[in-house]
Design a protein around this motif. Sequence first.
Motif, PDB file in Angstrom:
ATOM      1  N   TYR A  34       0.812  -1.211   0.000  1.00 50.15           N
ATOM      2  CA  TYR A  34       0.000   0.000   0.000  1.00 50.15           C
ATOM      3  C   TYR A  34       0.851   1.269   0.000  1.00 50.15           C
ATOM      4  N   VAL A  35       0.223   2.354  -0.425  1.00 45.62           N
ATOM      5  CA  VAL A  35       0.785   3.687  -0.226  1.00 45.62           C
ATOM      6  C   VAL A  35      -0.238   4.505   0.551  1.00 45.62           C
ATOM      7  N   ILE A  36       0.242   5.417   1.356  1.00 47.23           N
ATOM      8  CA  ILE A  36      -0.621   6.346   2.076  1.00 47.23           C
ATOM      9  C   ILE A  36      -0.531   7.678   1.350  1.00 47.23           C
ATOM     10  N   SER A  37      -1.641   8.099   0.769  1.00 47.92           N
ATOM     11  CA  SER A  37      -1.705   9.342   0.016  1.00 47.92           C
ATOM     12  C   SER A  37      -2.893  10.148   0.508  1.00 47.92           C
ATOM     13  N   GLU A  38      -2.622  11.382   0.967  1.00 47.43           N
ATOM     14  CA  GLU A  38      -3.671  12.252   1.500  1.00 47.43           C
ATOM     15  C   GLU A  38      -4.493  11.522   2.561  1.00 47.43           C
ATOM     16  N   ASP A  39      -3.770  10.826   3.444  1.00 41.62           N
ATOM     17  CA  ASP A  39      -4.353  10.087   4.573  1.00 41.62           C
ATOM     18  C   ASP A  39      -5.225   8.915   4.146  1.00 41.62           C
ATOM     19  N   LYS A  40      -5.108   8.503   2.889  1.00 42.72           N
ATOM     20  CA  LYS A  40      -5.854   7.338   2.411  1.00 42.72           C
ATOM     21  C   LYS A  40      -4.899   6.179   2.157  1.00 42.72           C
ATOM     22  N   ARG A  41      -5.310   4.993   2.552  1.00 45.34           N
ATOM     23  CA  ARG A  41      -4.516   3.785   2.342  1.00 45.34           C
ATOM     24  C   ARG A  41      -4.955   3.147   1.030  1.00 45.34           C
ATOM     25  N   LEU A  42      -4.066   3.188   0.032  1.00 50.01           N
ATOM     26  CA  LEU A  42      -4.420   2.759  -1.312  1.00 50.01           C
ATOM     27  C   LEU A  42      -3.551   1.590  -1.761  1.00 50.01           C
ATOM     28  N   LEU A  43      -4.166   0.621  -2.422  1.00 51.52           N
ATOM     29  CA  LEU A  43      -3.420  -0.500  -2.978  1.00 51.52           C
ATOM     30  C   LEU A  43      -2.588  -0.006  -4.146  1.00 51.52           C
ATOM     31  N   ASN A  44      -1.298  -0.270  -4.109  1.00 56.20           N
ATOM     32  CA  ASN A  44      -0.374   0.281  -5.103  1.00 56.20           C
ATOM     33  C   ASN A  44      -0.426  -0.520  -6.398  1.00 56.20           C
ATOM     34  N   ILE A  45      -1.011   0.069  -7.435  1.00 56.34           N
ATOM     35  CA  ILE A  45      -1.029  -0.564  -8.761  1.00 56.34           C
ATOM     36  C   ILE A  45      -0.377   0.355  -9.792  1.00 56.34           C
ATOM     37  N   ALA A  46       0.577   1.156  -9.318  1.00 57.47           N
ATOM     38  CA  ALA A  46       1.284   2.084 -10.211  1.00 57.47           C
ATOM     39  C   ALA A  46       2.789   1.857 -10.201  1.00 57.47           C
TER      40      ALA A  46
END
Length: 410
Positions: A34-46
């Motif tokens: 995961y990455v934490i972006s703008e306080d959101k936990r997002l699955l990294n598909i980039a």
Amino acid sequence: MTAFIINRLQASLDALVAAKQYRQIPNLQHHERYVISEDKRLLNIASNDYLGLGGDKQLQSEFLNQLSQLPVDNVPRMSATSSRLLTGNDTQLQALESELQSWYQNAVDKQNLASSKSVLVFNSGYHANIGLLPALTALPIKTIILADKLVHASIIDGIRLSQSKLVSYHRYRHNDYEHLAKFIEQADSSVERIIIVTESIFSMDGDRADLAQLVQLKAKDTRIELYIDEAHAIGILGDTGLGLAEETQTLADIDYLVGTFGKAFASIGAYIMCDEVVKQWLINQMRPLIFSTALPPINHAWTRFILAKMPSLTEQRLHLAQLSTTLSDAIPERYRVSSTQQKAGYNSPIVPYILGDNALTVEKAKQLQAAGFYALPIRPPTVPANTARIRLVMNAALSHEDCQRLIAHL
């Protein structure tokens, strides 16, 4: 700097914003998949972390534990402090080149190919590609460089730095080998050397070069040399992860085999596998090598640690191929690169979802981020005009459930 220049720069930046082409460096934290972006936990598909090794905490702990067992004097240094030709050379770097050479030799021996290569390590794939062609064409020999239309920007920069009265270049249509063959046929007898340059897996379209067909072209003209950038194939293709050339058994026919450590290796740096004489020429001529501080020995130690495991990561490569095929097959035809570039089955972990319009692509990326995926819009000039896309990238740390959830949101 004058107010006039500042105002012109700002106006140009505003134009990029209006065209939905404005770039910003994201503020990110990384946590395994995961990455934490703008306080959101997002699955990294980039990311290009194709084998999922970059976020593998257990792997990192194993490496650090190995380091802790070493005598203090043997712990790799944190900086090389100078270029390799001064004091930047190190036992870790020399060992890495030797082990890479063995990796290549084991692969060709297994395939009963008569070939041997020397290895030279660089600071990055960009350093490699901007330096190799200028060095290779420094000889006073009339040369033509023929590059695939979609090769990486670093290769284009290397071509531009190679231009002289004796060196010319052409870009053949992407993976169009009839077009390439016409350029070869047009090369008159005064041309002594033809260097064909391509990626093996293309970074934005995710499709493959036909290495076997390129080898056939080479066999018809003794002037031809093949320069293959395996940046997006190393680690994920071939029995031992040595790339598309290993998979297609064309290792022995490639003159300059370039790979990187910043993707599937989850490290940093790059290398070329080439003839020993070529290696010595590069050491004497290649400006990014001569004039750059070498990478820290601690980085080379980590790369060696990963390299030792690379041949055994068959299960991860198989899982990655399954995920990639599942996702690729789920993309509707209207969002694919083009019908001529589609092939049945697995191509690569890079699956472009092409929307064309910049604003539409940016909006779709926001929708995917809202659904919990770190997906990014890729727009011109990174890709050709009207081919803006979401560059979906699979990695071996993802599950089949993750893949199906992503497909549902496409």
